[in-house]
Design a protein around this motif. Structure first.
Motif, mmCIF file in Angstrom:
data_model
loop_
_atom_site.group_PDB
_atom_site.id
_atom_site.type_symbol
_atom_site.label_atom_id
_atom_site.label_comp_id
_atom_site.label_asym_id
_atom_site.label_seq_id
_atom_site.Cartn_x
_atom_site.Cartn_y
_atom_site.Cartn_z
ATOM 1 N N ILE A 41 0.868 -1.179 0.000
ATOM 2 C CA ILE A 41 0.000 0.000 0.000
ATOM 3 C C ILE A 41 0.902 1.225 0.000
ATOM 4 O O ILE A 41 1.861 1.298 0.771
ATOM 5 C CB ILE A 41 -0.905 0.026 1.246
ATOM 6 N N SER A 42 0.601 2.172 -0.868
ATOM 7 C CA SER A 42 1.386 3.418 -0.928
ATOM 8 C C SER A 42 0.521 4.588 -0.470
ATOM 9 O O SER A 42 -0.254 5.145 -1.252
ATOM 10 C CB SER A 42 1.884 3.660 -2.359
ATOM 11 N N PRO A 43 0.644 4.966 0.805
ATOM 12 C CA PRO A 43 -0.131 6.116 1.302
ATOM 13 C C PRO A 43 0.446 7.430 0.784
ATOM 14 O O PRO A 43 1.630 7.528 0.428
ATOM 15 C CB PRO A 43 0.027 6.034 2.817
ATOM 16 N N ALA A 76 -8.284 -0.016 4.216
ATOM 17 C CA ALA A 76 -7.762 -0.744 3.058
ATOM 18 C C ALA A 76 -7.156 -2.075 3.479
ATOM 19 O O ALA A 76 -7.346 -3.105 2.810
ATOM 20 C CB ALA A 76 -6.730 0.109 2.335
ATOM 21 N N VAL A 77 -6.424 -2.065 4.589
ATOM 22 C CA VAL A 77 -5.826 -3.294 5.096
ATOM 23 C C VAL A 77 -6.906 -4.311 5.443
ATOM 24 O O VAL A 77 -6.772 -5.512 5.153
ATOM 25 C CB VAL A 77 -4.948 -3.003 6.337
ATOM 26 N N GLU A 78 -7.987 -3.844 6.055
ATOM 27 C CA GLU A 78 -9.077 -4.751 6.424
ATOM 28 C C GLU A 78 -9.595 -5.501 5.203
ATOM 29 O O GLU A 78 -9.824 -6.722 5.252
ATOM 30 C CB GLU A 78 -10.213 -3.964 7.079
ATOM 31 N N PHE A 79 -9.774 -4.797 4.098
ATOM 32 C CA PHE A 79 -10.231 -5.439 2.867
ATOM 33 C C PHE A 79 -9.163 -6.371 2.288
ATOM 34 O O PHE A 79 -9.434 -7.524 1.953
ATOM 35 C CB PHE A 79 -10.610 -4.376 1.836
ATOM 36 N N LEU A 80 -7.936 -5.885 2.190
ATOM 37 C CA LEU A 80 -6.894 -6.638 1.502
ATOM 38 C C LEU A 80 -6.501 -7.925 2.228
ATOM 39 O O LEU A 80 -6.052 -8.880 1.597
ATOM 40 C CB LEU A 80 -5.662 -5.754 1.301
ATOM 41 N N GLN A 81 -6.670 -7.957 3.554
ATOM 42 C CA GLN A 81 -6.330 -9.181 4.282
ATOM 43 C C GLN A 81 -7.508 -10.154 4.339
ATOM 44 O O GLN A 81 -7.368 -11.273 4.839
ATOM 45 C CB GLN A 81 -5.842 -8.851 5.695
ATOM 46 N N SER A 82 -8.639 -9.766 3.797
ATOM 47 C CA SER A 82 -9.833 -10.601 3.854
ATOM 48 C C SER A 82 -9.934 -11.534 2.641
ATOM 49 O O SER A 82 -9.242 -11.352 1.630
ATOM 50 C CB SER A 82 -11.090 -9.726 3.912
ATOM 51 N N LEU A 99 -1.356 -0.747 -3.968
ATOM 52 C CA LEU A 99 -2.544 0.096 -3.910
ATOM 53 C C LEU A 99 -2.120 1.505 -3.491
ATOM 54 O O LEU A 99 -1.636 1.711 -2.380
ATOM 55 C CB LEU A 99 -3.548 -0.467 -2.906
ATOM 56 N N LEU A 100 -2.307 2.465 -4.392
ATOM 57 C CA LEU A 100 -1.944 3.859 -4.143
ATOM 58 C C LEU A 100 -3.118 4.562 -3.476
ATOM 59 O O LEU A 100 -4.206 4.658 -4.047
ATOM 60 C CB LEU A 100 -1.582 4.536 -5.461
ATOM 61 N N ILE A 101 -2.910 5.049 -2.252
ATOM 62 C CA ILE A 101 -3.962 5.736 -1.499
ATOM 63 C C ILE A 101 -3.436 7.124 -1.150
ATOM 64 O O ILE A 101 -2.917 7.366 -0.069
ATOM 65 C CB ILE A 101 -4.344 4.963 -0.217
ATOM 66 N N ASP A 102 -3.570 8.045 -2.093
ATOM 67 C CA ASP A 102 -2.939 9.361 -1.914
ATOM 68 C C ASP A 102 -3.865 10.530 -2.203
ATOM 69 O O ASP A 102 -3.424 11.676 -2.252
ATOM 70 C CB ASP A 102 -1.696 9.455 -2.797
#
Length: 271
Positions: free
Chosen positions: A195-197, A236-242, A253-256
């Motif tokens: 993930i790229s914040p 985002a982590v909650e979704f991606l680890q599910s 995943l770019l979250i900026d």
């Protein structure tokens, strides 16, 4: 038996992630700062979470191996979420590269051995990795074959002196490290991604903004005119680890809030 969630780095982002996905699981928190680590563990335990705290020196191979072994002995590791890192204002170039790049390599290599089918690794990179272009070709080639120790020799040979450059290169490398590791992790039935914040709202942001005035201009003019919060990343982590994200691996995943797009457009229009 409860799943094990390993969270490396207990800053604002790490704590937000722990609170978001820790309930009903067993948390293993790891950090270099012993006092800060155990204070965070007590806070979560008092809030009803099940927590183990492990002091970690991310640069030290044995320390990383001990963390992975401790976590695996507690149960099946479902997720390893690596949030620890140094910003350009926190240290010199060498230390930033050692922690952000070599340390991340050690986490990826070591935890791969302990992954099970359905497990996931999430590495926190940065939007800076999307803006760095220096050393792209040789860095990308190196990532696909180098172990952490070999990578350190390569990175040291670049003789990078500026902290900001070291940071952007380390974060670009993190994105490439994830791409390179995805195939090996898949052999265990596990996934790995990054993930790229963007600019994160935390106690350090005031220092960052004072030292880097360009950040103020970017925040005022980018698509979403606010900083990223730790809770944005935790969501985002909650979704991606599910299991809902079971087809997502080897990517970033770019979250900026549109900062990268704004910056690149600005650069194009200035020529």
């Amino acid at each position: 038996m409860k799943n094990i969630i390993v969270i490396i780095g207990i800053g604002g982002m790490g704590i937000a992630i722990a609170r978001r996905i820790g309930r009903g699981n067993r948390l293993v928190l790891a950090d270099f700062d012993n006092m800060k680590l155990h204070a965070a563990a007590r806070e979560l335990i008092n809030a009803g979470y099940e927590v183990e705290a492990v002091v970690l020196d991310i640069i030290n191979r044995k320390s990383v191996e001990d963390l992975a072994e401790t976590a695996s002995q507690l149960g099946e590791i479902h997720a390893v979420i690596h949030t620890a890192g140094l910003s350009p204002t926190m240290s010199d170039a060498q230390r930033i590269l050692d922690v952000n790049l070599i340390g991340t390599g050690r986490i990826i290599e070591t935890f791969q051995k302990h992954m099970k089918a359905g497990s996931v690794g999430i590495i926190i990179a940065s939007m800076a990795g999307h803006m760095s272009t220096r050393y792209d070709n040789i860095l990308e080639k190196q990532q696909w074959s180098a172990a952490a120790d070999e990578l350190k020799i390569f990175v040291d040979s670049l003789e990078i002196k500026q902290s900001a450059e070291a940071y952007s290169i380390s974060k670009k490398a993190n994105i490439l490290q994830v791409q390179a590791a995805a195939v090996n992790w898949a052999e265990k039935g596990a996934r790995i991604l990054s993930i790229s914040p963007g600019i994160i709202s935390n106690p350090m942001v005031g220092v960052e903004k004072r030292k880097q005035s360009a950040k103020n201009y970017t925040l005022e003019n980018a698509t979403v005119k606010r900083m990223v919060t730790p809770e944005d990343i935790a969501a985002a982590v909650e979704f991606l680890q599910s299991s809902q994200a079971s087809f997502i691996t080897g990517t970033d995943l770019l979250i900026d809030g549109g900062v990268t797009s704004f910056t690149k457009n600005l650069q194009l229009n200035s020529h």
